[in-house]
Write an enzyme that holds these catalytic residues in place. Structure first.
Site, short mmCIF file in Angstrom:
data_model
loop_
_atom_site.label_atom_id
_atom_site.label_comp_id
_atom_site.label_asym_id
_atom_site.label_seq_id
_atom_site.Cartn_x
_atom_site.Cartn_y
_atom_site.Cartn_z
N ARG A 62 10.61 42.02 18.79
CA ARG A 62 9.41 42.87 18.92
C ARG A 62 9.58 44.24 18.27
O ARG A 62 8.59 44.87 17.89
CB ARG A 62 9.07 43.03 20.41
CG ARG A 62 8.49 41.78 21.04
CD ARG A 62 7.96 42.07 22.42
NE ARG A 62 9.03 42.35 23.36
CZ ARG A 62 9.57 41.45 24.16
NH1 ARG A 62 9.14 40.20 24.13
NH2 ARG A 62 10.55 41.77 25.00
N LYS A 168 20.38 28.04 27.37
CA LYS A 168 20.15 27.85 28.79
C LYS A 168 19.52 29.13 29.36
O LYS A 168 19.66 30.19 28.74
CB LYS A 168 21.45 27.50 29.52
CG LYS A 168 22.36 28.67 29.86
CD LYS A 168 23.52 28.19 30.70
CE LYS A 168 24.27 29.37 31.28
NZ LYS A 168 23.63 30.03 32.39
N ASP A 197 25.25 24.65 25.30
CA ASP A 197 26.03 25.08 26.47
C ASP A 197 27.35 25.60 25.91
O ASP A 197 28.19 24.81 25.44
CB ASP A 197 26.27 23.91 27.43
CG ASP A 197 26.99 24.33 28.71
OD1 ASP A 197 27.70 25.36 28.67
OD2 ASP A 197 26.85 23.64 29.72
N HIS A 198 27.55 26.92 25.96
CA HIS A 198 28.70 27.49 25.26
C HIS A 198 30.04 27.02 25.81
O HIS A 198 31.05 27.08 25.13
CB HIS A 198 28.63 29.02 25.28
CG HIS A 198 28.85 29.64 26.61
ND1 HIS A 198 27.83 29.88 27.50
CD2 HIS A 198 29.98 30.09 27.21
CE1 HIS A 198 28.32 30.43 28.59
NE2 HIS A 198 29.62 30.57 28.45
N GLU A 236 34.61 34.25 38.72
CA GLU A 236 34.49 35.51 37.98
C GLU A 236 34.84 36.66 38.91
O GLU A 236 34.51 36.64 40.09
CB GLU A 236 33.06 35.69 37.46
CG GLU A 236 32.64 34.65 36.44
CD GLU A 236 31.23 34.90 35.95
OE1 GLU A 236 31.08 35.59 34.91
OE2 GLU A 236 30.28 34.44 36.59
N ASP A 255 22.98 28.64 37.65
CA ASP A 255 23.58 29.38 36.56
C ASP A 255 24.85 28.72 36.02
O ASP A 255 25.11 28.74 34.82
CB ASP A 255 23.90 30.81 37.01
CG ASP A 255 24.32 31.71 35.85
OD1 ASP A 255 23.67 31.66 34.80
OD2 ASP A 255 25.30 32.47 36.01
N HIS A 260 27.22 24.07 33.21
CA HIS A 260 28.62 24.17 32.79
C HIS A 260 29.52 23.18 33.53
O HIS A 260 30.25 22.40 32.92
CB HIS A 260 29.14 25.58 33.02
CG HIS A 260 28.40 26.64 32.28
ND1 HIS A 260 27.79 26.43 31.07
CD2 HIS A 260 28.16 27.95 32.58
CE1 HIS A 260 27.22 27.55 30.65
NE2 HIS A 260 27.42 28.47 31.55
#
Length: 508
Positions: A62, A168, A197-198, A236, A255, A260
């Protein structure tokens, strides 16, 4: 006498597959994903010489700005987030091939500008470039962008391939995922759609296939007769940061687990494919998902635990609890931790419990898969001072230190028969003396090559949502407060409730 030129064995396997000239178009080109991951990944591919000889990039966002301002933005992002110090010659050459289109994603003028620039690049090179549309935007724009590309006729290109990369989250439940699939497939063919999906771009995840099917030592043991349980952990140590708006609508189950962790599980437990082509691999992964019986609404409380982090200490500093984080709705019941027990009802895995857990603000950052073998049937080592015989474990470390370790029982040096566990370890960094590429580098390159092996198919995504949907439904109707765990801790004590007799979580 003529000298015979011998092949260098060190170059075996390093040959590069030619990649068709490509124009990469990134929607959301000034966003966080583009800045931190996509632009550095494209640079590192250029540094490695992996990009096609003719390559262009068009950014769309944008912000009103000319090409040169966007190039300056891209330069800064690459310098800040690249895994290697940028080489000025490579960087300057890459930036020269970048263009920018301002406009909102529902503005027909933006697509007109995009088409004009893409056609101009084709005409300059006298080549029909493959086109990759990368949707690095909020999920709410996925359908809008796909529809607009179709209306403009940009979903096809004579003499070249057109592909759509979708980030995702792919839906927020089964119904929305099905709706999104219908919308995308009304414009693009399934072979054109790359649901990314990394996690699947990480070296250890790909190495799971080689570990299982390239080594005769593991496959005879890879079944219910020898494996006691499997634990998949994605922990994490950070909080939600600036992602409150997204995370408070999502939570740990959506998430991390739905995409994953279930992807990791399918690769770990799939049957050997007939070939390692994209559809053959994905066929076997889908079979695993179909073999997982979703918990019923009544089973959810005994098989799934959720919790939120409370205030605590992380990295030596006091940190707030989830409900005190900026942007989180007052009284939010969004989970920052989830643990669950699943089972795969097929011949190979019947009766083997699969434990999964994922959470934020835990004691350390680690993503790993632990395969615990059944204990030996007779324990003959009882010497004083012995740590004892413990079941062998195969640990696949996905992050932060990619590698594999195998725990064995060995004798402690000395006159007495004392034993203790020891580890045999393989680490990418020390074994190959090189830095592993970032996941996005591999996945972007696979998209340019047209290799969809590491990308989810439509039925795969829907099967994964079918497993977690009953859990989400049960939580909607649940009463009572969520369990709390202190930030910086291993997680809630309630997670032990889902473990079967004799099982315990691996220490974090």
């Amino acid at each position: 006498m003529a000298t015979v030129q011998q092949e260098n064995p060190l170059t075996e396997g390093l040959e590069r597959t030619p990649v068709h000239p490509t124009t990469l178009i990134i929607f959301g080109a000034t966003g966080d994903l583009a800045q931190r991951k996509l632009l550095p990944a494209v640079y590192n591919l250029a540094h490695e010489g992996a990009l096609p000889e003719r390559f262009n990039m068009i950014g769309i966002a944008r912000t009103e700005q000319p090409d040169d301002d966007y190039r300056a933005f891209a330069r800064e992002a690459i310098q800040k987030y690249s895994r290697r110090q940028p080489d000025e010659t490579v960087l300057s050459s890459l930036l020269e091939r970048m263009r920018y289109v301002p406009g909102s994603f529902d503005d027909s003028a933006a697509y007109e500008g995009l088409e004009s620039i893409a056609n101009e690049l084709d005409e300059e090179a006298d080549v029909a470039f493959n086109r990759i549309f990368y949707l690095a935007t909020a999920p709410g724009f996925f359908e809008t962008i796909a529809e607009a590309l179709g209306q403009r006729g940009l979903d096809r290109r004579e003499g070249a391939e057109v592909r759509l990369v979708v980030e995702k989250p792919f839906g927020h439940d089964l119904a929305s995922a099905q709706q999104l699939n219908r919308a995308l497939l009304s414009v693009f063919e399934e072979r054109q759609i790359y649901r990314i999906d990394h996690y699947l771009g990480k070296e250890t995840v790909q190495n799971m296939l080689v570990l299982r099917f390239g080594n005769g030592i593991f496959e005879p043991l890879w079944n219910r007769s020898y494996i006691d349980n499997v634990q998949i952990t994605a922990a994490e140590d950070i909080g939600i940061g600036t992602r409150a708006e997204y995370y408070d609508r999502s939570g740990a189950l959506r998430d991390i687990v739905q995409n994953h962790l279930l992807q990791l599980l399918t690769i770990l437990s799939m049957e050997p494919p007939v070939s390692f082509s994209a559809d053959e691999v994905r066929n076997e992964k889908v079979k695993v998902l179909h073999a997982i019986k979703p918990p019923t609404l009544e089973e959810v409380p005994e098989r799934v635990v959720r919790a939120q982090y409370a205030a605590g200490v992380a990295e030596g500093k006091d940190v707030p609890g989830y409900l005190e984080e900026q942007g989180v709705a007052p009284g939010s019941s969004t989970e920052t931790y989830v643990a669950l027990r699943l089972g795969i009802d097929n011949w190979r895995w019947a009766g083997v419990p699969i434990y999964m857990r994922a959470g934020k603000r835990l004691s350390r950052r680690v993503t790993e898969i632990a395969v615990t073998l059944k204990p030996v049937p007779h324990l003959a080592f009882h010497e004083s001072g012995s740590l004892g015989v413990q079941p062998n474990q195969l640990i696949l470390n996905v992050q932060p230190n990619e590698g594999v370790s195998l725990s064995l029982v060995a004798k402690i040096p000395g006159a007495r028969m004392r034993v203790r566990p020891v580890n045999m370890e393989f680490a990418y960094g020390t074994s190959f003396m090189s830095q592993s590429p970032e996941a996005y580098e591999r996945l972007i390159l696979d998209t340019m090559r047209g290799d969809a092996t590491l990308f989810a198919r439509d039925d795969e995504v829907e099967a994964a949502w079918g497993i977690v949907d009953p859990i989400l439904e049960a939580w909607q109707n649940a009463d009572g407060e969520l369990p709390q765990y202190a930030a910086g801790s291993p997680g809630p004590a309630e997670a032990d409730q889902i473990l079967l007799a004799g099982a315990e979580w691996r220490p974090l």
